[in-house]
Write a protein that holds these residues in place. Structure first.
Motif, PDB file in Angstrom:
ATOM      1  N   ARG A  69       0.795  -1.259  -0.086  1.00 16.85           N
ATOM      2  CA  ARG A  69       0.003   0.040   0.148  1.00 16.85           C
ATOM      3  C   ARG A  69       0.982   1.217   0.096  1.00 16.85           C
ATOM      4  O   ARG A  69       0.336   2.196  -0.264  1.00 16.85           O
ATOM      5  N   TYR A  70       2.043   0.938   0.439  1.00 22.48           N
ATOM      6  CA  TYR A  70       2.987   2.326   0.491  1.00 22.48           C
ATOM      7  C   TYR A  70       4.230   2.281  -0.097  1.00 22.48           C
ATOM      8  O   TYR A  70       5.160   2.767   0.076  1.00 22.48           O
ATOM      9  N   VAL A 115      -0.527   6.390   5.847  1.00 18.87           N
ATOM     10  CA  VAL A 115      -0.549   5.702   4.365  1.00 18.87           C
ATOM     11  C   VAL A 115      -1.523   6.449   3.560  1.00 18.87           C
ATOM     12  O   VAL A 115      -1.182   6.569   2.271  1.00 18.87           O
ATOM     13  N   GLY A 118      -0.375   9.416   1.666  1.00 17.47           N
ATOM     14  CA  GLY A 118       0.559   9.291   0.795  1.00 17.47           C
ATOM     15  C   GLY A 118       2.065   9.139   1.462  1.00 17.47           C
ATOM     16  O   GLY A 118       3.184   9.174   0.778  1.00 17.47           O
ATOM     17  N   THR A 120       4.827   6.727   4.178  1.00 21.31           N
ATOM     18  CA  THR A 120       5.249   5.637   4.447  1.00 21.31           C
ATOM     19  C   THR A 120       5.303   4.988   5.766  1.00 21.31           C
ATOM     20  O   THR A 120       5.515   5.862   6.641  1.00 21.31           O
ATOM     21  N   GLY A 181       2.800  11.778   5.869  1.00 20.95           N
ATOM     22  CA  GLY A 181       1.666  11.814   4.665  1.00 20.95           C
ATOM     23  C   GLY A 181       1.724  13.553   4.656  1.00 20.95           C
ATOM     24  O   GLY A 181       1.837  14.484   5.391  1.00 20.95           O
TER      25      GLY A 181
END
Length: 243
Positions: A69-70, A115, A118, A120, A181
């Motif tokens: 997902r990241y 996440v 945007g 990680t 993020g």
């Protein structure tokens, strides 16, 4: 006026026969809900990402987000990666953001927020001078908590609520924010630099990496994230009524 309705996405992993941490996450779900209710908010456990009729969202703890997902790679350190849980948590968070609803994240909840915006994650924290992960197990097979101080940023909502620069918190996470993020501000850090709390620069969103629901947490520290969240909920609700 009826109590504000707060959604909490259900935990979808079964504890039977699984990693003991799954059972712990499922058990403390109810403890988080009780802290929400203590602020005169009505908790509703949901399984669909639709927040029509709700006044806020609380994202509780749980297993690890799929590193895909990241942009990460799943390692043996990852546990309880559940595609359905990721899909539910991320979709319901997006609905809350789209509606401008207040959001509170706890542990995994903080990571979901990061996440989704945007950021990680560090997939497995390297050893440091701060014990973020308990080194042993308490009686009954449940993971014990690690305890350490976090420094609260000046002018943050949590600092204003607690009127303290340093607070002792319960920790039980092997992952943490890597890249922050979009729109998020760091408002608490551990001595080793691990990000321990975030607030959004413009949206009514905050999250803590620690576990305020852990037994032994000072009452004011346990309540603080939920008091701040409740204030955001009531402010948002009054804005809606006024409009």
């Amino acid at each position: 006026m009826t109590a504000p309705r707060i959604a909490m996405p259900a935990r979808l992993s079964e504890a039977d026969g699984a990693d003991a941490r799954v059972g712990l996450a499922n058990a403390i779900f109810d403890d988080v809900a009780e802290l929400v209710r203590a602020e005169d908010l009505d908790v509703v456990v949901v399984r669909r990402p639709d927040l029509e009729g709700f006044d806020g969202l609380v994202l509780p703890g749980g297993g690890d987000i799929d590193p895909a997902r990241y942009g990460g790679d799943r390692t043996s350190a990852c546990y309880d990666v559940n595609a359905d849980q990721d899909a539910l948590d991320l979709a319901i968070l997006q609905d809350a953001l789209d509606r401008g609803l207040p959001v509170l994240g706890v542990c995994r909840g903080l990571q979901v927020i990061n996440v989704a915006l945007g950021g990680t994650l560090i997939e497995d924290l390297a050893p440091s001078g701060v014990a973020h992960v308990p080194s042993g197990r308490s009686e009954g097979g449940l993971l014990a908590w690690s305890w350490h101080d976090v420094a609260l940023a000046a002018h943050s909502r949590l600092r204003a609520e607690l009127s303290a620069e340093l607070v002792s918190v319960a920790s039980g996470h092997h992952q943490a924010i890597g890249e922050l993020g979009e729109g998020l501000n760091v408002v608490a850090v551990a001595q080793d630099g691990v990000i321990e709390a975030i607030e959004h620069a413009s949206a009514p969103v905050l999250a803590v990496q620690w576990h305020p629901e852990a037994e032994g947490t000072a009452p004011a520290v346990a309540a603080a994230p939920f008091v701040v969240f409740a204030d955001l909920v009531h402010a948002h609700r009054m804005t809606g009524i006024a409009s």
